[in-house]
Scaffold this active site. Structure first.
Site, PDB file in Angstrom:
ATOM      1  CG  LEU A 142      -1.852   1.189   1.382  1.00 54.27           C
ATOM      2  CD1 LEU A 142      -2.883   1.234   0.256  1.00 54.27           C
ATOM      3  CD2 LEU A 142      -2.559   1.155   2.749  1.00 54.27           C
ATOM      4  CB  SER A 149       0.272   9.721   6.899  1.00 57.02           C
ATOM      5  OG  SER A 149       1.248   9.352   7.845  1.00 57.02           O
ATOM      6  N   GLY A 357      20.072   0.821  34.430  1.00 61.56           N
ATOM      7  CA  GLY A 357      21.241   1.678  34.408  1.00 61.56           C
ATOM      8  C   GLY A 357      22.152   1.370  33.226  1.00 61.56           C
ATOM      9  CD  GLU A 381      -0.092  -2.335   9.707  1.00 65.09           C
ATOM     10  OE1 GLU A 381      -0.931  -1.671   9.076  1.00 65.09           O
ATOM     11  OE2 GLU A 381       0.323  -3.430   9.313  1.00 65.09           O
ATOM     12  N   GLY A 382       0.101   3.115  10.498  1.00 58.82           N
ATOM     13  CA  GLY A 382      -0.500   4.404  10.833  1.00 58.82           C
ATOM     14  C   GLY A 382       0.193   5.036  12.017  1.00 58.82           C
ATOM     15  CD  GLU A 385       2.534  11.856  15.151  1.00 55.50           C
ATOM     16  OE1 GLU A 385       3.188  12.051  16.185  1.00 55.50           O
ATOM     17  OE2 GLU A 385       2.710  10.854  14.406  1.00 55.50           O
TER      18      GLU A 385
END
Length: 400
Positions: A142, A149, A357, A381-382, A385
């Site tokens: 895709l 986005s 530590g 997967e997105g 935001e």
């Protein structure tokens, strides 16, 4: 008195039961056992040295156990166990090896896309190969360099020439591309349509002429999982490679990404649990000022906050999974679970490293690997935001 009795019966019938069924618990335990006996001992080797054959062998073992088609119908070779089980299994596998887990997540997602959209002939052809491990993995094509986005801005095109589709374009950051047996591909089929329209979905076999897999990207983490650019250079597909309805593929992508977010949220939870469990054991043994550092309130509060956040993540994931299994709208809940789980997992991994530590920064311990592996969870997967955009959009639609 009768009213009180009726109310009592009503309340008992409507008590929320968060416990797992016998089958769900059994599959979760199976995943945990496989993760700790087969994956955990080799995770560091796969991360640092790589071993393609070993990685593929473990993927086949997962398929043999039924983990590559957890929400696919049994008639196609799937386990038909549902989304809750998928989330539980993903969490356990991720505790041991995030690279294996992300491959499992994407392959399950590809299987669900095919089952929900493809023709019966396509389902019978591809799903058994995915579920059985004949195909080591499935690819979800895709994302593009200019359409991450915002996948509606994709440039990859498919043109029908006679009885063949000719595909030109490139997809970026494709998980498992170099050993995937089949790809689900999105391409523009009507360039004159409005943005987000005129996009169709195709099934592309790995040996399709014109399909080129670029060398694996060099990544910050999840090294054992190959991430590649997939180039379509006059790639020719038979006419029946179209999956679903012409020009209506974009809504398929949006729908399936919601399910994928449950997978990545579960992956995040698994990595973070592994990190904080390791750190908890460490602080219970490490001594400073004449006592175990687990006796100090500051350390105890860090542990308390971390485990509380992870329990909240688990409940969000279970809620989204339950809604999906019931056929209810779950997109908002999946985004809530994904953004919360991935961001809290990043925080928890850094908390775990801090608790150890200087030792946490050394490769002799797995904390630095967990911190590298979990970082991408709030991106793929997105992004976080985008999840917030989806959540806010749905919330505002509810009042309109």
């Amino acid at each position: 008195d009768k009213d009180l009795i009726l109310l009592s019966k009503f309340n008992k019938r409507n008590i929320m039961d968060l416990s797992l069924t016998e089958d769900q618990a059994m599959i979760k335990d199976m995943a945990a056992k496989f993760a700790q006996t087969e994956l955990a001992p080799v995770a560091e080797k796969l991360d640092q040295q790589g071993d393609r054959e070993l990685f593929l062998t473990n993927l086949k073992k997962l398929a043999d156990l039924g983990f590559m088609g957890l929400n696919v119908g049994s008639q196609y070779g799937g386990t038909e166990a549902g989304t809750i089980v998928f989330s539980l299994a993903m969490t356990e596998i991720s505790r041991a090896c995030a690279s294996t887990a992300v491959t499992m997540s994407v392959t399950n997602m590809v299987g669900e896309v095919i089952e929900s959209v493809a023709s019966e002939e396509q389902k019978n052809k591809y799903l058994p190969k995915l579920c059985s491990g004949e195909y080591a993995a499935g690819g979800f094509c895709l994302t593009e360099s200019g359409a991450g986005s915002d996948p509606s801005g994709m440039k990859t095109k498919a043109v029908l020439e006679g009885d063949e589709w000719v595909i030109n374009g490139a997809k970026q950051y494709i998980t498992s591309a170099e050993y995937a047996g089949v790809f689900v591909l999105w391409a523009v089929t009507d360039p004159d349509a409005k943005r987000g329209k005129g996009i169709s979905c195709f099934l592309v076999e790995a040996d399709a002429p014109g399909l080129v897999i670029s060398p694996a990207e060099k990544k910050m983490g999840q090294h054992a999982s190959a991430t590649n650019e997939v180039v379509f250079d006059n790639c020719r597909l038979p006419k029946d490679a179209l999956m679903g309805t012409l020009n209506e593929g974009f809504k398929v992508a949006v729908s399936e990404l919601a399910g994928g977010r449950i997978g990545i949220g579960s992956l995040s939870l698994g990595i973070a649990l592994a990190a904080i469990d390791f750190a908890r054991d460490y602080v219970n043994e490490r001594e400073q000022f004449g006592q175990n550092i687990s006796n100090f309130q500051g350390v105890q509060w860090m542990l308390a906050d971390a485990y509380t956040d992870l329990e909240a993540s688990r409940l969000l994931l279970m809620n989204a999974s339950d809604k999906k299994d019931k056929g209810q709208p779950f997109g908002k809940e999946a985004s809530m679970a994904k953004v919360f789980a991935s961001e809290k997992a990043n925080q928890v991994c850094y908390t775990a490293l801090q608790l150890m530590g200087g030792a946490g920064y050394i490769k002799d311990y797995p904390l630095e690997r967990y911190a590298r592996d979990v970082r991408v969870a709030s991106i793929y997967e997105g992004t976080s935001e985008i999840q917030r955009v989806i959540i806010a959009r749905d919330l505002l639609q509810e009042i309109n």
